[in-house]
Design an enzyme around this catalytic site. Structure first.
Site, PDB file in Angstrom:
ATOM      1  N   HIS A  57       0.850  -1.194   0.000  1.00  0.00           N
ATOM      2  CA  HIS A  57       0.000   0.000   0.000  1.00  0.00           C
ATOM      3  C   HIS A  57       0.886   1.244   0.000  1.00  0.00           C
ATOM      4  O   HIS A  57       1.084   1.864   1.043  1.00  0.00           O
ATOM      5  CB  HIS A  57      -0.901  -0.004   1.227  1.00  0.00           C
ATOM      6  CG  HIS A  57      -1.890  -1.130   1.253  1.00  0.00           C
ATOM      7  ND1 HIS A  57      -1.598  -2.363   1.749  1.00  0.00           N
ATOM      8  CD2 HIS A  57      -3.179  -1.197   0.838  1.00  0.00           C
ATOM      9  CE1 HIS A  57      -2.661  -3.152   1.641  1.00  0.00           C
ATOM     10  NE2 HIS A  57      -3.632  -2.475   1.088  1.00  0.00           N
ATOM     11  N   PRO A  95      -7.842  -4.132  10.708  1.00  0.00           N
ATOM     12  CA  PRO A  95      -9.291  -3.971  10.608  1.00  0.00           C
ATOM     13  C   PRO A  95      -9.620  -2.522  10.981  1.00  0.00           C
ATOM     14  O   PRO A  95      -9.297  -2.073  12.082  1.00  0.00           O
ATOM     15  CB  PRO A  95      -9.830  -4.956  11.651  1.00  0.00           C
ATOM     16  CG  PRO A  95      -8.706  -5.906  11.905  1.00  0.00           C
ATOM     17  CD  PRO A  95      -7.455  -5.102  11.733  1.00  0.00           C
ATOM     18  N   ASP A 153      -9.384   8.090   5.865  1.00  0.00           N
ATOM     19  CA  ASP A 153     -10.786   8.392   5.599  1.00  0.00           C
ATOM     20  C   ASP A 153     -11.699   7.266   6.084  1.00  0.00           C
ATOM     21  O   ASP A 153     -12.796   7.506   6.575  1.00  0.00           O
ATOM     22  CB  ASP A 153     -11.002   8.590   4.092  1.00  0.00           C
ATOM     23  CG  ASP A 153     -10.203   9.757   3.552  1.00  0.00           C
ATOM     24  OD1 ASP A 153     -10.513  10.898   3.917  1.00  0.00           O
ATOM     25  OD2 ASP A 153      -9.245   9.528   2.793  1.00  0.00           O
ATOM     26  N   HIS A 180      -3.607   3.348  -3.832  1.00  0.00           N
ATOM     27  CA  HIS A 180      -3.782   2.808  -2.480  1.00  0.00           C
ATOM     28  C   HIS A 180      -3.131   1.436  -2.288  1.00  0.00           C
ATOM     29  O   HIS A 180      -2.285   1.260  -1.418  1.00  0.00           O
ATOM     30  CB  HIS A 180      -5.274   2.729  -2.154  1.00  0.00           C
ATOM     31  CG  HIS A 180      -5.599   1.928  -0.933  1.00  0.00           C
ATOM     32  ND1 HIS A 180      -5.378   2.402   0.334  1.00  0.00           N
ATOM     33  CD2 HIS A 180      -6.112   0.679  -0.786  1.00  0.00           C
ATOM     34  CE1 HIS A 180      -5.746   1.477   1.213  1.00  0.00           C
ATOM     35  NE2 HIS A 180      -6.195   0.430   0.564  1.00  0.00           N
ATOM     36  N   GLU A 207     -20.846  -1.348  22.714  1.00  0.00           N
ATOM     37  CA  GLU A 207     -20.196  -2.612  23.044  1.00  0.00           C
ATOM     38  C   GLU A 207     -18.886  -2.798  22.279  1.00  0.00           C
ATOM     39  O   GLU A 207     -17.879  -3.260  22.831  1.00  0.00           O
ATOM     40  CB  GLU A 207     -21.125  -3.790  22.740  1.00  0.00           C
ATOM     41  CG  GLU A 207     -22.408  -3.819  23.554  1.00  0.00           C
ATOM     42  CD  GLU A 207     -23.516  -2.961  22.979  1.00  0.00           C
ATOM     43  OE1 GLU A 207     -23.324  -2.366  21.886  1.00  0.00           O
ATOM     44  OE2 GLU A 207     -24.591  -2.866  23.607  1.00  0.00           O
ATOM     45  N   PHE A 260     -24.444  -9.503  23.120  1.00  0.00           N
ATOM     46  CA  PHE A 260     -23.882  -8.290  22.535  1.00  0.00           C
ATOM     47  C   PHE A 260     -22.372  -8.373  22.367  1.00  0.00           C
ATOM     48  O   PHE A 260     -21.757  -7.457  21.817  1.00  0.00           O
ATOM     49  CB  PHE A 260     -24.344  -7.062  23.314  1.00  0.00           C
ATOM     50  CG  PHE A 260     -25.843  -6.937  23.248  1.00  0.00           C
ATOM     51  CD1 PHE A 260     -26.484  -7.056  22.025  1.00  0.00           C
ATOM     52  CD2 PHE A 260     -26.610  -6.763  24.376  1.00  0.00           C
ATOM     53  CE1 PHE A 260     -27.863  -6.999  21.927  1.00  0.00           C
ATOM     54  CE2 PHE A 260     -27.994  -6.709  24.291  1.00  0.00           C
ATOM     55  CZ  PHE A 260     -28.620  -6.824  23.065  1.00  0.00           C
TER      56      PHE A 260
END
Lengths: 710, 710
Positions: A64, A141, A181, A287, A445, A473
């Site tokens: 990247h 992530p 972003d 990217h 959560e 949850f």
């Protein structure tokens, strides 16, 4: 970008940075364009890095490059002028923390050449990973890093309020988080941003690498909001930097302003150009793919570098950074001297602080756990409180929080102080301060768990964060729990209301399949204790598991306290509760339904079926036992069929049992007891199921080798 | 609140509402306090409902009375004056959609008395559920409803742009979504709010039941942001209502303004008091517990009701709502007449619209799927595109979207038009309009899937939403996938990059345990096709599964096109790929690693081990086959051990196999092939594993009955 080995920290970064800014200001009048405005030195350094990044991606034709190239000036500003850190002492306790939330831009300096290589020992993977010194948290992530940074900033605030004394600012570090972003679109980040504003974490700065490009094209394809307005509405200071590609001076000035913010976190909106200098500058294709040899060569020509040479770092660039290790060591030495004086002047606090830095708990923590429990039926969520509350009260490492379920999860301990800005006035009258160790996370959560990862990552085991909400949850929070497991961070998740026993709230709140995720997730201890005694065992294991997150999964409803349960046996994952030598069947009871197995064994006795009972709170712990122990516990090798009783999807129980009373569909809104009855988990229905299974197997011996859902 | 049976719709709700507002205005001068300002009729109706709610919760001593009581005036305004719906024709296609995102306030009218009861056939569970007519979506897990509402509003926009013609506004409905404080904290809602503002969905109104109370206390314990400012920054119009407990007039006026909004969604911030009229009014304890008999009796006294009577609905109240069914039927009849004229004037469009309303696809959709594929190795993510692209291009039911991975997921079809506000100008030049059927969701995986649930819930199978991102990020989206499964909504999730074969992006992007979640989740088809042919089979199944979400899990890397694979056999879940009558072992190949099994069988042949190969794309589909088929496919009953090859956690494979080449830890950042090699998933390593397993079992026959991780 990191310069872990070749670069260094600075004694007083702020002053140093200010001086640089002043001297740059003087030059300002002489120079005109944004490029000329830079000192030649900066210009050369930036070009060197940008070409280095292009070369690195070209090397294995992947990676990247665009974002890292766009952020070069931010990197120089941070690591040369602003960050307080010590490259030769990467674990320096009071260092500034840096989180690269847009993780695909990861670059380390000396080991760079393994980036995207096929070397298993490569120190530079595609996304930064915590096991490498100098990397604070693993990212990748998107959005997680923002919440991690909020956790790191909370850790600083809490330690400051607890340990700093007049003239002894032994904790004074700042947390810097670079985002892209995409991070501003992810819910987990938006939750954390809202909470950080509420908590007025003025020791946190987000640097928004605003290149307006994502994979699909320009950001305005999907996001046209007023980002600065949104951040201000969330309680953040906002600083704009128009020329983030070259204006190191402006960046340094803004970063220093952010460090000095009075009582708000700071959002620095830095306009950059993705893939600057390449043919695809400003375009989405910059990217995630190398530029191609021709484009890289062309960049070099434009920059007056030799297109035939690769990975060129001139003596000038090395010199530019050579002061950093020395400054870093000075920083460490003066801080260590301060801590030594502090330990003399405040011996108790000092000893405690040292213990915290070493990630050790007071020796006596286990003595705080009740040695026995009331014989009255008790919900294991309540037992969780009985076990942890006294520890959380006395042991300062514990940072307990909940996603707005204080009345339900029983994690609020005696005399708890809330972690809040000391100036907060609430309608309900509850207040707090930064020394507080109970966090109201709000109904957030996912960020609760990601923030807890940040708390845990501040330094190994200095904090033991505890999160809490309904088990269901923890599906919202799963990406954060996973990142904690991957990073070997000790976070304890107190998950209550963990089966159809939750009752009326219905199938949206009744977990059926979630345990399957956590039992399969590497490095997670998912433990379902069967009563108060086993709950004590679960907490002991979780607190002793220094490199592993745990989920302690408890019942909403009251459960009988069984006489045969043993807290020490929870560590084995499973153990025999009621032994019968010539048994016809083994019943495996799990967590909230353990007593159902015990009751069923009793009913079966009346039908002349001899059932032994095994309690099975944790699959992963059981897997770690010896083959002999496992065989002796389950006795399937003796031809005794084992039937597990758990109102969850059975997937995975096939390893330990021959059949399961289980759930293959979603639950139903009914009172807890009625739900158990409706789905056949009361003792009479279970007895019928066991009888019928034993008959079935007699009729079709092939079933013995197959798993049967009852 | 809903009044499904006893209340009714109105012919032209807007005009009706306006008239009411005007007449109320005239009275305004005569009345002073906020209570007096109401007509006596309204006052009595509100009191009736508030007492009814208190009685209902008292009945079984449980439930969530506070919020519902606080929202009574909002309910009356919506269902009496503003909503366009037909209580006797709840499936009326052009009805306004209503989503109760703060789902614990669910109340239906006639069947209310089963609320929190132990009746299995109770029509009123603790949270609203879609299977009951008049409930648009199931809610409960907070924040989901906001995203569902965005999906419903997108559905309206898209149908309008596709089918409406001059003088034929056959689609004109509005979506109303009531939320609580908690919904504004959940990331999934924040993502959806940002996207809705970007898309300028002026047919969407969020009504914020702002009672400033959550379980832990007042909202300002955890959230002190400027909510209105944040919504404006996200591109929403904001309307404030100070007196949301009594001011039905003001609420009606604001709702009608929202329906007429020019080009923004509207956020109505309504101040209410939780548990109004009870002793715990304004307090957190009013949220989740009955008030107690004494308090309810006291409320009744204050309201001039008889404290001895329960569930009292006076004739006056029945009269107040009695016009609604008639108005609703008028609405339906005039709309049906319009559609009939439309079908005459626009026969092709009309026929298509009718087909869409009936949830049917054009008969010929299957003919659009390639009958064969190139023999060159092809990534199954690419094959997914080859299969779906021509269908998505021609069949208008398909609404395809991606979480910013257009270049990677291959879901962009020929001539696609983006779903965008027609006035949008982007930096990258890409534009769109509301007839578009390709959605750039941004990096918002969770809301992408929750919005798709809303699209699917608009009407059964009128839309088939397709989402797409890397498989790993379906962990972010898992709560929404679950809600889709629970509601039996057909949404197809195209999940790419589905194993360690993803390579360099490393363990944060390499799913290990996620398949275990989806294989255990009820009513989800998780399918891993092994090559292009099986990919075709997977899509056919997913498109035909009208009440089930599917996840089609594909490879990043190219895979050989196997000669033996059959698209029609994917429906069986597993099938024999290479049969050998006197086999020594069965190798189960799955998805991206199916060819690894085939290659390993070949290598084993050289070692005189006869291995048959089974392709196993979907556990749930296999489970649905006959016992005979299952035994014949696996042949374990003949004593042939089965070994599954999949670099995921093995949990659950124990049902079908005796051993697994699997992953019990997180992955590693390496190029895909190197990662396979490193973890022993190349043919030579697998061959060794199989040999060694067969030897192990010979030495320790007990292992035969136990599962072994290789």
């Amino acid at each position: 970008m990191h310069f872990e080995q070749d670069s260094s920290a600075i004694n007083s970064a702020t002053d140093y940075g200010k001086n640089v800014v002043e001297s740059l200001k003087k030059e300002e009048k002489l120079e005109q364009s944004s490029v000329q405005k830079l000192s030649k030195e900066h210009d050369h350094v930036l070009k060197t890095f940008r070409l280095l990044i292009a070369d690195l991606c070209q090397q294995f034709n992947g990676g990247h490059p665009g974002g890292a190239i766009g952020m070069a000036a931010i990197g120089v500003a941070l690591w040369k002028y602003v960050m307080r850190y010590a490259p030769h002492t990467p674990t320096y306790f009071n260092r500034d923390r840096f989180v690269l939330s847009n993780g695909y831009k990861a670059m380390t300096f000396e080991q760079l050449k393994s980036y995207h290589s096929d070397r298993v020992d490569g120190l530079c993977p595609g996304h930064p990973e915590i096991e490498h010194e100098g990397i604070e948290v693993t990212t990748g992530p998107l959005g997680q890093g923002v919440a991690n940074a909020v956790g790191l900033a909370i850790a600083t605030k809490q330690l400051q309020a607890t340990y700093n004394q007049p003239s002894f600012d032994i904790i004074s570090n700042h947390t810097w988080c670079v985002i892209g972003d995409a991070c501003l679109q992810e819910g987990v980040a938006l939750e954390a941003i809202s909470l950080a504003g509420h908590l007025k974490l003025n020791n946190l700065t987000i640097i928004y690498d605003n290149n307006q490009v994502t994979c699909d094209g320009s950001v305005d394809l999907t996001n046209t909001e007023d980002v600065n307005g949104k951040m201000r509405a969330c309680g953040w200071d906002v600083i704009d930097i128009e020329d983030g590609c070259f204006d190191i001076e402006g960046i340094v000035r803004s970063l220093n302003n952010a460090r000095g913010s009075a009582d708000k976190p700071t959002f620095i909106n830095v306009r950059t150009v993705i893939g600057l200098g390449s043919a695809v500058a400003g375009d989405a294709v910059a990217h995630g793919a190398a530029f191609g040899a021709a484009d890289v060569a062309n960049m070099k020509k434009t920059y007056d570098f030799n297109p035939e040479e690769h990975f060129v770092i001139s003596e000038e660039v090395r010199k530019f950074f050579e002061d950093l290790p020395g400054r870093g060591e000075n920083l460490v030495h003066s801080w260590e001297a301060m801590v030594q004086k502090y330990e003399t002047k405040y011996p108790d606090l000092g000893a405690e602080f040292r213990q915290r830095m070493q990630g050790r708990l007071p020796e006596t923590w286990k003595d705080l756990i009740p040695t026995s429990f009331p014989e009255t039926p008790t919900a294991t969520r309540k037992a969780s409180g009985l076990v942890l509350n006294p520890i959380a009260e006395k042991v300062k490492a514990f940072m307990v929080g909940t996603a707005d379920l204080t009345p339900s999860v029983n994690m609020a301990y005696k005399g708890k102080v809330d972690f809040q800005h000391p100036g907060l006035k609430t309608t309900c009258g509850i207040t707090g301060n930064y020394s507080g160790r109970y966090i109201h996370y709000g109904v957030r959560e996912h960020s609760m768990c990601a923030i807890s990862n940040g708390l845990a990552a501040f330094a190994p085991n200095t904090f033991i964060p505890v999160t809490s909400t309904f088990f269901m949850f923890y599906l919202y929070a799963a990406p954060a729990v996973r990142m904690g497991a991957l990073q070997q961070l000790q976070v304890i998740h107190a998950a209550t209301h963990d089966s159809i026993g939750i009752g009326e709230d219905g199938p949206t709140h009744q977990p059926i399949e979630l345990a399957n995720l956590y039992r399969a997730m590497p490095n997670v201890l998912y433990i379902r204790p069967g009563d108060s005694e086993e709950t004590a065992g679960a907490w002991i294991i979780a607190i002793e598991a220094k490199n592993t997150p745990s989920i302690i999964s408890t019942s909403r409803q009251t459960l009988p306290q069984l006489k045969q349960t043993r807290r020490d046996m929870v560590a084995n994952g499973a153990y025999v509760l009621d032994e019968i030598e010539d048994a016809d069947v083994t019943l495996i009871g799990v967590g909230a339904e353990l007593s159902h197995a015990v009751d069923t064994a009793k009913e079966l006795k009346g039908k002349n079926i001899k059932a032994r009972v095994v309690s099975f709170p944790c699959q992963r712990l059981f897997d770690a036992q010896s083959t002999e122990y496992k065989r002796d516990t389950l006795r399937r090798h003796r031809g005794i069929p084992a039937i597990v009783i758990e109102p969850f999807a059975p997937n995975g129980w096939e390893r330990y049992a021959d059949a399961a009373a289980c759930m293959k569909r979603f639950g139903h809104s009914l009172p807890g007891k009625a739900a158990y009855k409706h789905f056949g988990f009361d003792a009479p229905a279970l007895t019928t199921k066991v009888e019928s299974y034993l008959k079935q197997v007699r009729n079709d011996p092939l079933l013995k080798g197959e798993f049967v859902d009852l």
